[in-house]
Design a protein around this motif. Sequence first.
Motif, PDB file in Angstrom:
ATOM      1  N   THR A  12       0.884   3.971  -2.977  1.00 53.39           N
ATOM      2  CA  THR A  12       0.592   5.363  -2.655  1.00 53.39           C
ATOM      3  C   THR A  12       1.690   6.275  -3.197  1.00 53.39           C
ATOM      4  O   THR A  12       1.406   7.326  -3.782  1.00 53.39           O
ATOM      5  N   ARG A  13       2.944   5.868  -3.028  1.00 50.99           N
ATOM      6  CA  ARG A  13       4.066   6.663  -3.567  1.00 50.99           C
ATOM      7  C   ARG A  13       3.990   6.747  -5.088  1.00 50.99           C
ATOM      8  O   ARG A  13       4.206   7.811  -5.674  1.00 50.99           O
TER       9      ARG A  13
ATOM     10  N   ARG B 248       0.826  -1.196   0.000  1.00 54.90           N
ATOM     11  CA  ARG B 248       0.000   0.000   0.000  1.00 54.90           C
ATOM     12  C   ARG B 248       0.868   1.257   0.000  1.00 54.90           C
ATOM     13  O   ARG B 248       0.576   2.231  -0.713  1.00 54.90           O
ATOM     14  N   THR B 249       1.963   1.231   0.740  1.00 52.54           N
ATOM     15  CA  THR B 249       2.877   2.377   0.771  1.00 52.54           C
ATOM     16  C   THR B 249       3.500   2.602  -0.603  1.00 52.54           C
ATOM     17  O   THR B 249       3.584   3.736  -1.083  1.00 52.54           O
TER      18      THR B 249
ATOM     19  N   LEU C 110       1.303   6.461  -6.935  1.00 52.20           N
ATOM     20  CA  LEU C 110       0.161   7.314  -7.276  1.00 52.20           C
ATOM     21  C   LEU C 110       0.526   8.789  -7.138  1.00 52.20           C
ATOM     22  O   LEU C 110       0.231   9.600  -8.030  1.00 52.20           O
ATOM     23  N   ILE C 111       1.177   9.133  -6.051  1.00 50.58           N
ATOM     24  CA  ILE C 111       1.568  10.533  -5.834  1.00 50.58           C
ATOM     25  C   ILE C 111       2.554  10.980  -6.897  1.00 50.58           C
ATOM     26  O   ILE C 111       2.449  12.092  -7.444  1.00 50.58           O
TER      27      ILE C 111
END
Length: 155
Positions: free
Chosen positions: A106-107, A102-103, A109-110
Motif C-alpha cells: 500500500t505504501r 499489504r502495508t 502504491l501510494i
Amino acid sequence: MQSRLGILRIGIDQKRMNQVIGFVTLRLLIIVVIVALIGIGISYILAFMLNKPIVSLINGVKMLEKGDLKVNVKPLFNDEIGKLTVAFNHMSDVLGREKLLRTKLTRKLITSQEEERQRISRELHDTTSQSLTSIKIGLKILETDFPSNQTQIWI
C-alpha cells in the motif's frame, strides 16, 4: 443324673454392641468423606487441566479480533487442543506477515501514485509554459512583421 452348673452366654451385651456399631459407622463416614474430598479435588484438577487450554485459545481469538496479530498462545499439552493451539499460532503468524506485506504494498502504491502525479504535473507545467512562451514569441514576431495598422486576422 442331671445337674446344672450355670448359664453360659455367648456374645456381647447391647451397650457394647451399640458402641462398636457407632465406632465402625463413624470410621466409614470419615473414610467416605475423605474419598469424596479426594474425588472432588481430582475432578477440580482435571476440569482445570481441560478448561485452561480452551480459555487460553478463546482469549487469543479475542486478542486477534482486536487486531493484535502478534498473539501467541502457549500450548499446555500435546493433545488435540495443543495441536489446535499450534495451528492457531501459525495462522496468527501468517496473518501478521500478510498484513505487513499489504502495508508495504500500500505504501509503495501510494508512493508511485504520488510520483506519477508529480511527473504529470511537471510535464503539464513544462509543456504549457513552453507552449505559452512559443505562442508569445510567435505573436511578437507577427507584431514586428506586421505593423498594427496592417494586421488582419484570417479565420
